[in-house]
Design a protein around this motif. Sequence first.
Motif, PDB file in Angstrom:
ATOM      1  N   ILE A   8       0.845  -1.202   0.000  1.00 27.74           N
ATOM      2  CA  ILE A   8       0.000   0.000   0.000  1.00 27.74           C
ATOM      3  C   ILE A   8       0.879   1.250   0.000  1.00 27.74           C
ATOM      4  O   ILE A   8       0.606   2.213  -0.732  1.00 27.74           O
ATOM      5  CB  ILE A   8      -0.950  -0.010   1.218  1.00 27.74           C
ATOM      6  N   LYS A   9       1.922   1.238   0.811  1.00 24.37           N
ATOM      7  CA  LYS A   9       2.848   2.377   0.840  1.00 24.37           C
ATOM      8  C   LYS A   9       3.498   2.585  -0.515  1.00 24.37           C
ATOM      9  O   LYS A   9       3.641   3.707  -0.996  1.00 24.37           O
ATOM     10  CB  LYS A   9       3.926   2.148   1.902  1.00 24.37           C
TER      11      LYS A   9
ATOM     12  N   PHE B  40       0.944   4.177  -2.979  1.00 22.08           N
ATOM     13  CA  PHE B  40       0.738   5.612  -2.807  1.00 22.08           C
ATOM     14  C   PHE B  40       1.987   6.403  -3.203  1.00 22.08           C
ATOM     15  O   PHE B  40       1.886   7.529  -3.697  1.00 22.08           O
ATOM     16  CB  PHE B  40       0.328   5.921  -1.371  1.00 22.08           C
ATOM     17  N   SER B  41       3.157   5.798  -3.007  1.00 24.64           N
ATOM     18  CA  SER B  41       4.401   6.433  -3.465  1.00 24.64           C
ATOM     19  C   SER B  41       4.396   6.572  -4.979  1.00 24.64           C
ATOM     20  O   SER B  41       4.793   7.604  -5.528  1.00 24.64           O
ATOM     21  CB  SER B  41       5.606   5.611  -3.015  1.00 24.64           C
TER      22      SER B  41
ATOM     23  N   LYS C 199       1.927  12.020 -10.029  1.00 24.33           N
ATOM     24  CA  LYS C 199       1.358  13.354  -9.887  1.00 24.33           C
ATOM     25  C   LYS C 199       2.431  14.445 -10.062  1.00 24.33           C
ATOM     26  O   LYS C 199       2.211  15.483 -10.708  1.00 24.33           O
ATOM     27  CB  LYS C 199       0.692  13.509  -8.525  1.00 24.33           C
TER      28      LYS C 199
ATOM     29  N   PHE D 150       1.688   6.749  -6.902  1.00 24.20           N
ATOM     30  CA  PHE D 150       0.707   7.781  -7.264  1.00 24.20           C
ATOM     31  C   PHE D 150       1.300   9.178  -7.108  1.00 24.20           C
ATOM     32  O   PHE D 150       1.076  10.062  -7.945  1.00 24.20           O
ATOM     33  CB  PHE D 150      -0.546   7.647  -6.393  1.00 24.20           C
ATOM     34  N   ARG D 151       2.068   9.393  -6.027  1.00 30.17           N
ATOM     35  CA  ARG D 151       2.699  10.706  -5.808  1.00 30.17           C
ATOM     36  C   ARG D 151       3.719  11.010  -6.891  1.00 30.17           C
ATOM     37  O   ARG D 151       3.807  12.137  -7.375  1.00 30.17           O
ATOM     38  CB  ARG D 151       3.360  10.749  -4.429  1.00 30.17           C
TER      39      ARG D 151
END
Length: 380
Positions: free
Chosen positions: A366-367, A370-371, A377, A373-374
């Motif tokens: 999960i970490k 999200f890393s 972005k 996705f960042r």
Amino acid sequence: MEIRYDFEYLVHLIYCAVHDLQPQEKPEGISFENVFLLGKEHEVANIAFLSVDKLNNKPDSELYNEWQVFYFHSVQRDARQLEQYTKLTALLTENKIRWTEAQGTVTKTLYPTPDSRMMSDIDLIVDVSSLEKIEELMNEKGWRVEKYHENELNVFPDGESEIEFHTEYFSEFYKGSTLRYSGAINSPFEHAVPSEENEYKYIQDDTHYYLYSLLHTIKHFEYAGCGIRRILDLYFLKKELADKVDNEYIDALLEKYDFTENAEKLYQLEAYWFEGAKTSIDLTETAIDVLKSGNHGIYEIHLRNSLRREAKDGGLKKAKRRKIISFLFPPIETIYEGHPEYKEKGYSLFKCRVLRAAENLKLSRIKRMFSFFRRVKKSK
């Protein structure tokens, strides 16, 4: 040239080693340690040491000894790789397997001494029909064999070395953008002739060896970045072969397959760093990418470059959206690459995605998600 940064001093040391010049003493504010670490990361610390050894004011004794040991290890590594190469190619010849080469083992011969060009692994090109026999021979020797896909074989004879058997200049395995590469140059044995000394050893003609070497560097640059060592390779390629190859043919292929712009960036950076030439284009991003890349590139550059390629079909925002969707719902081929056991068991796309989703419920996954996705972005 005024030297303001550690990387500029590293480039200066390499330049002086290449041109057999007395290097400038380390300027104030430059860190020998940082220069050494950057040189190791790019596999050029060995050739830079040839200049360091000429300095009147050398690094402190501990760092100097470490740098010197690195240099001697690079010489030993070259000798070990040469020994493996000799035994390996003799084995291929004994078994009547034709082979050719177009990477480090050839490029090393363009340098002042072969050991001044570090080589990550040994790359040989063989016929695809020979892979099964080669795998059998490698297993007989007790060497670990990995087959990442059907047209390539990776062999690990010890804890440090790797031998890669390829069957083409550029594998279709990478798909997408790399089809440009196999379109520009393919069929290695069509561009090679048997050696006079060994009928199973094929020698690439200068034009196709040069073209392949250039495109191989561009591929790394476009995919995840290429480091200083590959830029230095371009210097020796130009120096030794530029007047021996069919430049019109090469330029036409670069233009046809949309390589001209990146080839010009890399050529100009090489000329600026290693020939002392002036530049006619802004090389800031190119130089930063090369310095960040280390020897094998980094994911940050790979992600940014892939988004830029996709952005040509609808803009960066849409490219980012597609990237996230493909990450969450990858095609079955991508899942099979990461989980060959799923492919062996014949799992459907639905089952593969369910199993992958279950894996991603772990906190570490999960970490990582999200890393990712960042990173998407922030990418520009």
